[in-house]
Design a protein around this motif. Structure first.
Motif, mmCIF file in Angstrom:
data_model
loop_
_atom_site.group_PDB
_atom_site.id
_atom_site.type_symbol
_atom_site.label_atom_id
_atom_site.label_comp_id
_atom_site.label_asym_id
_atom_site.label_seq_id
_atom_site.Cartn_x
_atom_site.Cartn_y
_atom_site.Cartn_z
ATOM 1 N N HIS A 59 20.994 2.889 25.632
ATOM 2 C CA HIS A 59 21.825 3.928 25.016
ATOM 3 C C HIS A 59 22.390 4.871 26.087
ATOM 4 O O HIS A 59 22.416 6.097 25.922
ATOM 5 C CB HIS A 59 21.034 4.720 23.977
ATOM 6 C CG HIS A 59 20.557 3.896 22.827
ATOM 7 N ND1 HIS A 59 21.290 3.716 21.675
ATOM 8 C CD2 HIS A 59 19.413 3.176 22.656
ATOM 9 C CE1 HIS A 59 20.629 2.937 20.835
ATOM 10 N NE2 HIS A 59 19.476 2.594 21.416
ATOM 11 N N GLY A 110 25.967 -4.327 19.693
ATOM 12 C CA GLY A 110 25.643 -2.911 19.702
ATOM 13 C C GLY A 110 26.812 -1.968 19.786
ATOM 14 O O GLY A 110 26.604 -0.751 19.942
ATOM 15 N N THR A 116 19.544 -8.969 16.973
ATOM 16 C CA THR A 116 20.664 -8.301 16.304
ATOM 17 C C THR A 116 21.078 -9.192 15.144
ATOM 18 O O THR A 116 20.227 -9.611 14.360
ATOM 19 C CB THR A 116 21.814 -8.072 17.292
ATOM 20 O OG1 THR A 116 22.213 -9.309 17.879
ATOM 21 C CG2 THR A 116 21.385 -7.120 18.414
ATOM 22 N N ARG A 154 32.491 2.662 18.868
ATOM 23 C CA ARG A 154 31.416 3.239 18.073
ATOM 24 C C ARG A 154 30.088 2.678 18.574
ATOM 25 O O ARG A 154 29.856 1.465 18.544
ATOM 26 C CB ARG A 154 31.643 2.903 16.594
ATOM 27 C CG ARG A 154 30.532 3.299 15.642
ATOM 28 C CD ARG A 154 30.440 4.795 15.458
ATOM 29 N NE ARG A 154 31.733 5.426 15.238
ATOM 30 C CZ ARG A 154 32.400 5.404 14.073
ATOM 31 N NH1 ARG A 154 31.890 4.765 13.032
ATOM 32 N NH2 ARG A 154 33.559 6.010 13.962
ATOM 33 N N PHE A 155 29.199 3.555 19.028
ATOM 34 C CA PHE A 155 27.927 3.151 19.608
ATOM 35 C C PHE A 155 26.896 2.945 18.495
ATOM 36 O O PHE A 155 26.421 3.913 17.890
ATOM 37 C CB PHE A 155 27.420 4.210 20.597
ATOM 38 C CG PHE A 155 28.332 4.446 21.759
ATOM 39 C CD1 PHE A 155 29.015 3.384 22.348
ATOM 40 C CD2 PHE A 155 28.525 5.720 22.267
ATOM 41 C CE1 PHE A 155 29.864 3.599 23.417
ATOM 42 C CE2 PHE A 155 29.363 5.941 23.340
ATOM 43 C CZ PHE A 155 30.044 4.871 23.916
ATOM 44 N N ASP A 156 26.592 1.696 18.222
ATOM 45 C CA ASP A 156 25.506 1.381 17.293
ATOM 46 C C ASP A 156 24.180 1.225 18.031
ATOM 47 O O ASP A 156 23.126 1.618 17.538
ATOM 48 C CB ASP A 156 25.826 0.110 16.506
ATOM 49 C CG ASP A 156 27.014 0.307 15.579
ATOM 50 O OD1 ASP A 156 27.258 1.460 15.151
ATOM 51 O OD2 ASP A 156 27.709 -0.679 15.292
ATOM 52 N N GLY A 157 24.257 0.636 19.247
ATOM 53 C CA GLY A 157 23.056 0.449 20.045
ATOM 54 C C GLY A 157 22.126 -0.610 19.462
ATOM 55 O O GLY A 157 22.379 -1.208 18.413
ATOM 56 N N ALA A 207 23.390 6.828 19.352
ATOM 57 C CA ALA A 207 23.774 5.939 18.263
ATOM 58 C C ALA A 207 24.563 6.708 17.219
ATOM 59 O O ALA A 207 24.222 7.842 16.856
ATOM 60 C CB ALA A 207 22.539 5.305 17.641
ATOM 61 N N GLY A 208 25.622 6.102 16.737
ATOM 62 C CA GLY A 208 26.508 6.747 15.777
ATOM 63 C C GLY A 208 27.632 7.532 16.405
ATOM 64 O O GLY A 208 28.549 7.968 15.697
ATOM 65 N N ALA A 255 18.030 -0.990 18.574
ATOM 66 C CA ALA A 255 16.792 -0.227 18.438
ATOM 67 C C ALA A 255 15.724 -0.781 19.371
ATOM 68 O O ALA A 255 15.658 -2.000 19.612
ATOM 69 C CB ALA A 255 16.317 -0.261 16.986
ATOM 70 N N PRO A 284 23.765 -1.006 25.338
ATOM 71 C CA PRO A 284 23.234 -0.690 24.006
ATOM 72 C C PRO A 284 21.711 -0.637 23.960
ATOM 73 O O PRO A 284 21.155 -0.092 22.996
ATOM 74 C CB PRO A 284 23.792 -1.826 23.143
ATOM 75 C CG PRO A 284 23.979 -2.959 24.076
ATOM 76 C CD PRO A 284 24.363 -2.355 25.391
#
Length: 705
Positions: free
Chosen positions: A458, A360, A647, A577-580, A506-507, A582, A455
Motif C-alpha cells: 500500500h 489491486g 485476489t 483507485r487503490f483497492d490494494g 485503500a479506497g 489485504a 498493492p
C-alpha cells in the motif's frame, strides 16, 4: 402631384416589387402584374417642364421645345426601371441586401435588355409572368461568380463544398442541379484502378410550391433519387464506358449544352439508361465536368425549367468557373480528410486503446485534443504492469500539439514502456527518458510524472520531471495535492531526479493529469490545481464518506470544470483507485537455495491453500511450484522468495537472483529434464517471466473456481 409623373428608383433583388418587370436574372424571382403602359403623349411636355426627366431626341417633349410637331410613330422614352407613380412602393420598407448580386440602379437601357417592356433581349419575345429572366449584364455574371465562389470556398469538407455549390446556383443560376462524384474519390497522386464510377452525391432544386408572399422559390434538398421536374433520374450511379459519349465529354473538360452533339448521348448515360429527358428544345441544361488538379472527379448538371429563359453562351463560362472552383475545393477536401485520418490513426496508435487490468487497482482515463481540426498532440498516459503485482502509472506532455509532438510522444512512451519492463526505479526511468529526449534533438522538451504502486505494501513511489503534482482523493472525501519534488523537464540534460515514497491508502484515488486541465489563458496553473482539488472534494461529498465516487463519473465531473475558453492545450487524464491486497490474502516466504527447498515450498503452499479454503487447487499448485522452485534453486546463489496472492485469481511468484529468463522448449523423449515450463504452460491460466534489476521473477496464475 401630377398623375402622369414617372418616377425612377432602384429595383430590389431580394423581394418582388409591385409592377416590376419579369424576374431579375441576378437571384430573386420577381413577378409582374401587367405590362407597363406608356404615358400619354400630351403629358410628356409637362413632365419635361417640371424637370423630372430630361427630354430625349425624338420624343414629344423634344419636338415641342424645337417647335416641331411630334411624329405619330414617336414613343415616349421610358427607362428600364421607370414605374407609374401609383405603384411606387413604400420608401420606408426595409430591403435586405442580397448575398449574391446587389441591385444596380440606373442601369444602361441598351445593355439591360430594352425599355422595361418585358421583352427578352436576344429573342425579342415576351417572357411569361413570374418567369425569371437571364442575366443581362456581364457585370451581373462577374458578381454572381464572385459570390458563388466565395460560398464554395467557405466549405472545409466534402459535403460543405458540394452544398455550397448547390446553394449558390439554385435558384440564382439554375432551377435544379445534380452533382455526381467519382467513387471512390482519388486522393492526391493515387492512380485509380478499375473503371470510373460516378455516384449521385447531392441534388438541389426549386420546389414546385412557390412563396406567393415573398416571391422567392427557395431551394430544398431532396432525397435521392428525386423527381426534379426538369429531368427524371433513374440511376444513382453510372459506370463511364471508355470511349463512350460521357467519357468524351468528361475528357473535354469544358461544359456543354444538352443539345450539343457531344452531350446528346452523354446525359442519358449519366442519368440512367431509362432516364426520360424532359428538357424542351433549347439550351436549358449544361453538363459541366468537375476536374481536380490531375483528373476528372465528377460532373455537375445545371437545369432550367421550360418557363424560364434558356442558358446563353456566356453561361457556359459561368458553369466552367463554378465547376473549376468546386472541383479544386473537393480535391483539397479529400486531401485534408486523408491527412486528418492519418493524424487520427497516429494519435490512436500512440495512445493505449485500453488500459490493462492490474491487481489491486482500478483505472480510468480520458484524452481530449486541443481542437477537433487538429486531433494530434504531445500528451500521453499509460499503465504498465510490473513484477510483484505492481503497476507503473505514467502521464507526460510533449510541448506543442502537432504531428511532430505526437511523433516525439510516441518515442518517449515506447522508451518508458521498455524501461518499465526492466523494473528500474522511477528516478532512473526519468533519467533515461531525459537522455532519449536529448538524442531526439536539442529542443525536444517534455514533462513527465512516473509513479509505481505496490498493492501489497500500500505504498506508491513517485518521481517528477517538471509536471503538475498529482492529487490524492481520500476515502473520507478529503482531496490532497501531493508534495513531490518538481524536477526539471525532460530534455534539459544534466539534472538529477528525485523520488518520494508515500502512503496509498485503500479506497483512495490518485489523479494524474496534464497542464491542459488546470492551465489556460484565463487562469494560472496553481489556481487551476486548487480548483481541481475543490472539484474532487465536492464530488466525493455526493457519494458520502464511506463510498468513493465511481471512477468514470469522477473523470467526467473533472472535465466539466473546463470553461469555454479553457481548451488551449491537449488534456490527458489518468485516475487510479487503490483497492490494494489485504495482508490476510498474501503469503510470503524465503527459501534457501538447497535441495530441500522444493519440498518445503510445497508444504508451505499446501498450508496457505488450506487456510484460504482452496484445497481443490493443492495438487496443481504443488506440482507447478515444485517445478519453478527447482529451476530457481539450481542456479541461485541467494535466498529464493516465494509469494502467493489471493485476489480474483491465485497468483504464485518465485524470485531469484539469476537474470537469465527461462524459455519454453519441446523436450525430447530421451531428455531427463526440460518439461517443467511445459507443465506450467499447460496447467496455468497465465504465466510469464520478467527480468528485474537484480534477477528475475517467474509467475503463474490459476483460477480459483
Amino acid at each position: 402631384m401630377d398623375s402622369t409623373r414617372v418616377t425612377e428608383h432602384p429595383t430590389s433583388h431580394e423581394r418582388p416589387q409591385s409592377g416590376a418587370g419579369p424576374t431579375d436574372p441576378r437571384g430573386a424571382l420577381l413577378r409582374t402584374q401587367e405590362p407597363m403602359r406608356a404615358a400619354p403623349a400630351a403629358a410628356l411636355p409637362a413632365q419635361a417642364r417640371m424637370g423630372d426627366a430630361p427630354a430625349e431626341p425624338g420624343t414629344a417633349a423634344s419636338c415641342a421645345k424645337s417647335g416641331q410637331a411630334p411624329s405619330e410613330h414617336a414613343q415616349p422614352a421610358v427607362s428600364e426601371h421607370s414605374q407609374p407613380a401609383a405603384t411606387e412602393p413604400d420608401p420606408h420598407r426595409p430591403r435586405p441586401a442580397p448575398e449574391t448580386i446587389p441591385a444596380q440602379p440606373g442601369g444602361d437601357p441598351d445593355r439591360s435588355g430594352g425599355t422595361g417592356s418585358g421583352l427578352e433581349r436576344r429573342s425579342g419575345q415576351g417572357v411569361a409572368p413570374g418567369a425569371p429572366m437571364p442575366m443581362r449584364r456581364d457585370g451581373d455574371r462577374l458578381r454572381f461568380v464572385g459570390a458563388a465562389t466565395r460560398r464554395i470556398a467557405r466549405g472545409i469538407d466534402l459535403d460543405e463544398i458540394v452544398m455550397g455549390l448547390c446553394r449558390a446556383t439554385v435558384p440564382t443560376f439554375s432551377d435544379a442541379i445534380l452533382v455526381y462524384l467519382r467513387e471512390p474519390l482519388p486522393v492526391g497522386d493515387e492512380r485509380p484502378t478499375g473503371p470510373m464510377v460516378l455516384r449521385l452525391r447531392r441534388t438541389d432544386r426549386i420546389p414546385e410550391e412557390r412563396d406567393t408572399e415573398s416571391g422567392f422559390m427557395s431551394a430544398a434538398l431532396q432525397p435521392e433519387p428525386v423527381d426534379l421536374a426538369v429531368v427524371t433520374v433513374t440511376a444513382e450511379q453510372c459506370e463511364v464506358r471508355p470511349g463512350g459519349a460521357l467519357a468524351e465529354v468528361l475528357r473535354g473538360v469544358r461544359p456543354v449544352f444538352a443539345d450539343a452533339p457531344a452531350a446528346h448521348d452523354a446525359l442519358p448515360e449519366l442519368l440512367g439508361p431509362e432516364a426520360e429527358l424532359t428538357v424542351p428544345t433549347g439550351q436549358r441544361a449544361i453538363l459541366a465536368p468537375l476536374r481536380g488538379r490531375r483528373r476528372v472527379i465528377g460532373a455537375a448538371v445545371f437545369l432550367r425549367r421550360p418557363e424560364r429563359a434558356a442558358f446563353e453562351q456566356d453561361d457556359l463560362l459561368v458553369a466552367a468557373q463554378l465547376a473549376t472552383h468546386s472541383a479544386l475545393g473537393i480535391d483539397k477536401a479529400v486531401l485534408y480528410g486523408r491527412e486528418a485520418y492519418i493524424a487520427d490513426e497516429l494519435q490512436r496508435t500512440m495512445l493505449p486503446e485500453a488500459l490493462p487490468k492490474c491487481t489491486g487497482v482500478r483505472l480510468a482515463h480520458r484524452y481530449l485534443p486541443a481542437a477537433e481540426t487538429a486531433r494530434v498532440g504531445g500528451d500521453w498516459y499509460d499503465a504498465i504492469p510490473l513484477p510483484g503485482s505492481r503497476v507503473a502509472l505514467v502521464v507526460g506532455d510533449v510541448m506543442g500539439h502537432s504531428m511532430t509532438s505526437a511523433a516525439i510522444m510516441g518515442q518517449l512512451r515506447t522508451t518508458a514502456q521498455t524501461l518499465a519492463g526492466l523494473d528500474l526505479p522511477p528516478q532512473e526511468v526519468l533519467h533515461h527518458l531525459d537522455e532519449q529526449a536529448q538524442r531526439l534533438g536539442t529542443d525536444r522538451m517534455a514533462t513527465c510524472l512516473y509513479a509505481v504502486y505496490d498493492p501489497v505494501s500500500h505504498r506508491i513511489t513517485i518521481a517528477n520531471a517538471g509536471h503538475p503534482p498529482p492529487v490524492l482523493l481520500h476515502l473520507g472525501g478529503r482531496a490532497e495535492v501531493l508534495r513531490v519534488p518538481p524536477g526539471a523537464p525532460i530534455g534539459v540534460g544534466g539534472v538529477d531526479f528525485e523520488a518520494v515514497e508515500l502512503d496509498a491508502p485503500a479506497g483512495g484515488t490518485l489523479l494524474l493529469y496534464t497542464d491542459g486541465l488546470v492551465e489556460s489563458r484565463l487562469r494560472d496553473v496553481w489556481t487551476g490545481i486548487e480548483q481541481l482539488r475543490e472539484k474532487l472534494a465536492a464530488t466525493a461529498q455526493l457519494t458520502g464518506p464511506d463510498h468513493p465516487p465511481p471512477l468514470e463519473a469522477l473523470c467526467d465531473e473533472v472535465l466539466d470544470m473546463l470553461g469555454p475558453g479553457d481548451r488551449d492545450d491537449d488534456i490527458a487524464l489518468l485516475a487510479a483507485r487503490f483497492d490494494g491486497i489485504a495482508p490476510s490474502d498474501v503469503a510470503y516466504w524465503f527459501l534457501e537455495p538447497e535441495e530441500m527447498a522444493p519440498g518445503r515450498a510445497r508444504r508451505l503452499a499446501r498450508h496457505a491453500l488450506s487456510r484460504w479454503g482452496l484445497e481443490e487447487l493443492t495438487d496443481s499448485v504443488e506440482l507447478l511450484i515444485s517445478e519453478v522452485v527447482t529451476n530457481a534453486v539450481r542456479y541461485a546463489t541467494r535466498p529464493v522468495t516465494l509469494r502467493l496472492l489471493r485476489t480474483d485469481v491465485l497468483r504464485c511468484e518465485v524470485t531469484d537472483d539469476v537474470p537469465q529468463l527461462p524459455r519454453l522448449r519441446q523436450a525430447r523423449a530421451t531428455d531427463e529434464g526440460g518439461r517443467g515450463l511445459y507443465l506450467v504452460n499447460r496447467l496455468a491460466k497465465r504465466w510469464g517471466a520478467t527480468r528485474l534489476s537484480a534477477g528475475k521473477v517467474v509467475w503463474f496464475e490459476l483460477n480459483q473456481a
